[in-house]
Write a protein that holds these residues in place. Structure first.
Motif, PDB file in Angstrom:
ATOM      1  N   GLN A  25       0.827  -1.201   0.000  1.00 34.09           N
ATOM      2  CA  GLN A  25       0.000   0.000   0.000  1.00 34.09           C
ATOM      3  C   GLN A  25       0.862   1.252   0.000  1.00 34.09           C
ATOM      4  O   GLN A  25       0.548   2.233  -0.698  1.00 34.09           O
ATOM      5  CB  GLN A  25      -0.940  -0.021   1.199  1.00 34.09           C
ATOM      6  N   ALA A  26       1.964   1.240   0.753  1.00 34.21           N
ATOM      7  CA  ALA A  26       2.867   2.389   0.776  1.00 34.21           C
ATOM      8  C   ALA A  26       3.494   2.609  -0.594  1.00 34.21           C
ATOM      9  O   ALA A  26       3.650   3.756  -1.046  1.00 34.21           O
ATOM     10  CB  ALA A  26       3.949   2.170   1.828  1.00 34.21           C
ATOM     11  N   PHE A  27       3.849   1.538  -1.264  1.00 32.42           N
ATOM     12  CA  PHE A  27       4.412   1.628  -2.616  1.00 32.42           C
ATOM     13  C   PHE A  27       3.427   2.320  -3.552  1.00 32.42           C
ATOM     14  O   PHE A  27       3.795   3.231  -4.305  1.00 32.42           O
ATOM     15  CB  PHE A  27       4.731   0.215  -3.106  1.00 32.42           C
ATOM     16  N   ARG A  28       2.174   1.927  -3.499  1.00 28.53           N
ATOM     17  CA  ARG A  28       1.171   2.528  -4.378  1.00 28.53           C
ATOM     18  C   ARG A  28       0.872   3.968  -4.000  1.00 28.53           C
ATOM     19  O   ARG A  28       0.664   4.820  -4.878  1.00 28.53           O
ATOM     20  CB  ARG A  28      -0.094   1.681  -4.343  1.00 28.53           C
ATOM     21  N   GLU A  29       0.859   4.262  -2.721  1.00 24.32           N
ATOM     22  CA  GLU A  29       0.597   5.631  -2.280  1.00 24.32           C
ATOM     23  C   GLU A  29       1.674   6.598  -2.754  1.00 24.32           C
ATOM     24  O   GLU A  29       1.429   7.801  -2.868  1.00 24.32           O
ATOM     25  CB  GLU A  29       0.506   5.678  -0.755  1.00 24.32           C
ATOM     26  N   HIS A  30       2.860   6.070  -3.047  1.00 22.79           N
ATOM     27  CA  HIS A  30       3.965   6.910  -3.518  1.00 22.79           C
ATOM     28  C   HIS A  30       4.160   6.809  -5.024  1.00 22.79           C
ATOM     29  O   HIS A  30       5.240   7.125  -5.540  1.00 22.79           O
ATOM     30  CB  HIS A  30       5.245   6.543  -2.770  1.00 22.79           C
ATOM     31  N   GLY A  31       3.133   6.371  -5.744  1.00 24.83           N
ATOM     32  CA  GLY A  31       3.148   6.432  -7.199  1.00 24.83           C
ATOM     33  C   GLY A  31       3.705   5.236  -7.906  1.00 24.83           C
ATOM     34  O   GLY A  31       3.987   5.305  -9.117  1.00 24.83           O
ATOM     35  N   GLY A  32       3.874   4.103  -7.216  1.00 25.29           N
ATOM     36  CA  GLY A  32       4.475   2.930  -7.833  1.00 25.29           C
ATOM     37  C   GLY A  32       3.623   2.289  -8.905  1.00 25.29           C
ATOM     38  O   GLY A  32       2.424   2.560  -9.031  1.00 25.29           O
ATOM     39  N   GLY A  33       4.241   1.413  -9.662  1.00 28.52           N
ATOM     40  CA  GLY A  33       3.562   0.742 -10.772  1.00 28.52           C
ATOM     41  C   GLY A  33       3.025  -0.617 -10.377  1.00 28.52           C
ATOM     42  O   GLY A  33       2.292  -0.755  -9.402  1.00 28.52           O
ATOM     43  N   ARG A  34       3.436  -1.642 -11.105  1.00 23.39           N
ATOM     44  CA  ARG A  34       2.923  -2.994 -10.886  1.00 23.39           C
ATOM     45  C   ARG A  34       3.518  -3.613  -9.618  1.00 23.39           C
ATOM     46  O   ARG A  34       4.623  -3.249  -9.197  1.00 23.39           O
ATOM     47  CB  ARG A  34       3.244  -3.875 -12.092  1.00 23.39           C
ATOM     48  N   VAL A  35       2.797  -4.563  -9.050  1.00 22.67           N
ATOM     49  CA  VAL A  35       3.273  -5.319  -7.882  1.00 22.67           C
ATOM     50  C   VAL A  35       3.100  -6.798  -8.178  1.00 22.67           C
ATOM     51  O   VAL A  35       2.036  -7.235  -8.625  1.00 22.67           O
ATOM     52  CB  VAL A  35       2.488  -4.966  -6.600  1.00 22.67           C
ATOM     53  N   SER A  36       4.158  -7.578  -7.918  1.00 21.56           N
ATOM     54  CA  SER A  36       4.083  -9.032  -8.063  1.00 21.56           C
ATOM     55  C   SER A  36       4.514  -9.666  -6.744  1.00 21.56           C
ATOM     56  O   SER A  36       5.512  -9.246  -6.146  1.00 21.56           O
ATOM     57  CB  SER A  36       4.984  -9.520  -9.194  1.00 21.56           C
ATOM     58  N   GLN A  37       3.764 -10.668  -6.292  1.00 17.04           N
ATOM     59  CA  GLN A  37       4.085 -11.350  -5.050  1.00 17.04           C
ATOM     60  C   GLN A  37       4.722 -12.703  -5.351  1.00 17.04           C
ATOM     61  O   GLN A  37       4.302 -13.398  -6.285  1.00 17.04           O
ATOM     62  CB  GLN A  37       2.818 -11.545  -4.205  1.00 17.04           C
ATOM     63  N   GLY A  38       5.716 -13.104  -4.550  1.00 17.50           N
ATOM     64  CA  GLY A  38       6.456 -14.329  -4.833  1.00 17.50           C
ATOM     65  C   GLY A  38       6.560 -15.268  -3.659  1.00 17.50           C
ATOM     66  O   GLY A  38       7.658 -15.473  -3.122  1.00 17.50           O
ATOM     67  N   LEU A  39       5.452 -15.850  -3.230  1.00 19.53           N
ATOM     68  CA  LEU A  39       5.477 -16.839  -2.157  1.00 19.53           C
ATOM     69  C   LEU A  39       5.875 -18.209  -2.712  1.00 19.53           C
ATOM     70  O   LEU A  39       5.801 -18.456  -3.915  1.00 19.53           O
ATOM     71  CB  LEU A  39       4.103 -16.930  -1.490  1.00 19.53           C
ATOM     72  N   VAL A  40       6.293 -19.105  -1.805  1.00 15.08           N
ATOM     73  CA  VAL A  40       6.603 -20.483  -2.190  1.00 15.08           C
ATOM     74  C   VAL A  40       5.341 -21.316  -2.042  1.00 15.08           C
ATOM     75  O   VAL A  40       4.809 -21.459  -0.938  1.00 15.08           O
ATOM     76  CB  VAL A  40       7.723 -21.073  -1.315  1.00 15.08           C
ATOM     77  N   VAL A  41       4.834 -21.855  -3.148  1.00 15.33           N
ATOM     78  CA  VAL A  41       3.661 -22.725  -3.114  1.00 15.33           C
ATOM     79  C   VAL A  41       4.013 -24.036  -3.810  1.00 15.33           C
ATOM     80  O   VAL A  41       4.681 -24.039  -4.845  1.00 15.33           O
ATOM     81  CB  VAL A  41       2.427 -22.074  -3.768  1.00 15.33           C
ATOM     82  N   ILE A  42       3.564 -25.153  -3.232  1.00 16.12           N
ATOM     83  CA  ILE A  42       3.902 -26.475  -3.762  1.00 16.12           C
ATOM     84  C   ILE A  42       2.629 -27.298  -3.874  1.00 16.12           C
ATOM     85  O   ILE A  42       2.211 -27.970  -2.923  1.00 16.12           O
ATOM     86  CB  ILE A  42       4.915 -27.196  -2.854  1.00 16.12           C
ATOM     87  N   PRO A  43       1.961 -27.273  -5.024  1.00 19.45           N
ATOM     88  CA  PRO A  43       0.753 -28.086  -5.185  1.00 19.45           C
ATOM     89  C   PRO A  43       1.094 -29.560  -5.335  1.00 19.45           C
ATOM     90  O   PRO A  43       2.095 -29.923  -5.947  1.00 19.45           O
ATOM     91  CB  PRO A  43       0.119 -27.520  -6.456  1.00 19.45           C
TER      92      PRO A  43
END
Length: 334
Positions: free
Chosen positions: A222-240
């Protein structure tokens, strides 16, 4: 914001590209094969980690240059290049070259700070300038300027039969807008937003005084977006585990259990903390993601593959992510 009624827009994956010291070619070819498989499965992006003086990818730009010649659609990213090891001018040339070769598919992710084990490498990395090297955000700004086409030399024109440019060549329009910052603190998120970068949010962040990983990461995004940032990608470890064999499921569960004791704690002088890995069926993983308040803030992800599995494990995991987990999150393959 992905919820059950709002689909995940972009699905990617991240690999470290481990190799055997005595047969490094096989590991690198395996990484390229995984990227090709990702394109065949419809993933939107494939990302490679960066490891110096370890048995992982030390030159992601070179690996992705090879990947550009084996793929035609999938976006190719680095997560992340530690700029403390790089000359931003030379890196800008390499990034632009690979972006041109890819047809505009490169997504460079970078970070700043002194190199890891600085005291052990500074005498060979910067033998004459170690004490004056600047590892601040200024290093990123230089890279952004060079990639963006700012002048880097005071001379341009014809000299004999050679033509000289005063900016980095090749220049790849659009590359500047596809640069990401690997940010794990409020300070870095705000800085990245103010400077027009995209944000890579991983499974490691600074605690900012709280042990609630999801809420802390949500505040960071949210802080990133409030300061004018662009895209956000999240990188958690998931193992189906949908199509995993019993042996694979046992291996995956043991891997996650072996890393569980680091969750809910802080480490080091900067109070870093880790998010737990998620293992289970795609339906189970989806339920946990939908309950994750930071995941609720993003519409694209680059799920991190576990470090030390075999090639056939990655094939199974990627196939399940693309055919089972992605659809559970509302995603459709490209």
């Amino acid at each position: 914001m992905p919820r059950k009624s709002e689909p995940l827009r972009k699905l990617g994956f991240l690999t470290i590209g481990l190799f055997d010291e005595n047969d490094p070619g096989a590991g690198h070819r395996s990484t390229l094969d995984v990227i090709v498989l990702g394109e065949e499965l419809g993933f939107d992006s494939a990302w490679v980690r960066h490891r110096h003086l370890q048995f992982g990818i030390s030159s992601p730009v070179a690996v992705l240059a090879a990947a550009t010649q084996r793929t035609s659609r999938i976006q190719l990213g680095t997560a992340v290049i530690p700029l403390g090891w790089e000359n931003p001018l030379r890196l800008a040339e390499d990034l632009a070259t690979v972006d041109v070769l890819s047809g505009g598919r490169l997504n460079p992710g970078v970070s700043v700070g002194p190199p890891m084990h600085w005291d052990d490498v500074k005498h060979v990395l910067y033998p004459e300038t170690a004490d004056v090297e600047n590892f601040s955000y200024d290093r990123v700004k230089r890279l952004l300027d060079f990639v963006g086409g700012e002048k880097v030399a005071s001379f341009s024109g014809v000299e004999g039969i050679e033509v000289w440019s005063d900016r980095v060549q090749p220049h790849s329009p659009g590359l500047r807008d596809r640069i990401w910052y690997g940010g794990g603190s409020l300070r870095s998120a705000r800085w990245a937003g103010k400077n027009g970068l995209n944000l890579l949010a991983s499974n490691v962040i600074q605690s900012e005084g709280s042990l609630d990983f999801a809420q802390t990461q949500r505040t960071l995004i949210q802080a990133f977006r409030e300061h004018g940032g662009g895209r956000v990608s999240q990188g958690l470890v998931v193992i189906p585990t949908d199509s995993a064999t019993p042996e694979q499921r046992a291996k995956y569960e043991a891997y996650v259990a072996g890393r569980a004791d680091r969750v809910g704690k802080t480490f080091g002088p900067r109070d870093f903390m880790f998010e737990g890995d998620i293992v289970g069926t795609s339906a189970e993983i989806a339920e946990r993601l939908y309950a994750h308040v930071a995941f609720q803030e993003v519409d694209e992800v680059a799920f991190a593959l576990p470090f030390s599995f075999a090639h056939e494990d990655y094939v199974q995991i990627l196939t399940d992510i693309a055919t089972k987990l992605g659809p559970e999150l509302g995603w459709s393959p490209a």
